[in-house]
Design a protein around this motif. Sequence first.
Motif, PDB file in Angstrom:
ATOM      1  N   UNK A 130       0.824  -1.207   0.000  1.00 31.70           N
ATOM      2  CA  UNK A 130       0.000   0.000   0.000  1.00 31.70           C
ATOM      3  C   UNK A 130       0.864   1.265   0.000  1.00 31.70           C
ATOM      4  N   UNK A 131       1.976   1.226   0.739  1.00 32.19           N
ATOM      5  CA  UNK A 131       2.876   2.386   0.753  1.00 32.19           C
ATOM      6  C   UNK A 131       3.506   2.617  -0.620  1.00 32.19           C
ATOM      7  N   UNK A 144       1.530   6.664  -6.930  1.00 33.88           N
ATOM      8  CA  UNK A 144       0.433   7.576  -7.253  1.00 33.88           C
ATOM      9  C   UNK A 144       0.833   9.014  -6.959  1.00 33.88           C
ATOM     10  N   UNK A 145       1.585   9.211  -5.920  1.00 32.52           N
ATOM     11  CA  UNK A 145       2.044  10.559  -5.579  1.00 32.52           C
ATOM     12  C   UNK A 145       3.029  11.070  -6.613  1.00 32.52           C
ATOM     13  N   UNK A 146       3.883  10.185  -7.091  1.00 33.68           N
ATOM     14  CA  UNK A 146       4.838  10.586  -8.130  1.00 33.68           C
ATOM     15  C   UNK A 146       4.160  10.932  -9.441  1.00 33.68           C
ATOM     16  N   UNK A 147       3.148  10.186  -9.824  1.00 28.04           N
ATOM     17  CA  UNK A 147       2.403  10.465 -11.057  1.00 28.04           C
ATOM     18  C   UNK A 147       1.657  11.785 -10.919  1.00 28.04           C
ATOM     19  N   UNK A 148       1.099  12.065  -9.783  1.00 25.10           N
ATOM     20  CA  UNK A 148       0.409  13.329  -9.579  1.00 25.10           C
ATOM     21  C   UNK A 148       1.390  14.497  -9.643  1.00 25.10           C
TER      22      UNK A 148
END
Length: 123
Positions: free
Chosen positions: A108-109, A115-119
């Motif tokens: 999950x981490x 997902x944070x990097x893609x954003x």
Amino acid sequence: MLYFGGLFGLLTLGLWLFCLVDVITTDDGDTRHLPKMAWLLIVLFFPLAGAIVWLVAGKPLRGPVRPRAYERTMPHFPEYDRPGRFAAGDAESDAEFLRRCRERAEEQRSKARKAEGKDGEAR
């Protein structure tokens, strides 16, 4: 005028029956101020006044007023009563469960980091 008298009598009968059943189904130790048998006699022999007094002074407040005998000796934890709750029978099962929890948390981490990097790139 007779209509209102009949309606009042019907409401009194309904209140009396409700309170009578409520007194009977209440546990012995949960009544306030008087023993259960005294409340039963009051509601039985004084229908309107007894029912009102029961609702105001005798009916238990949101659950038991005093703990029952088994609750005094051993605390109750409702989270242990859930069906399907995992309880390790031995140390190996417990270690395996903890290992799977750690793996799942790490997955999950890593998904959150991706997902944070893609954003961050999209901005």
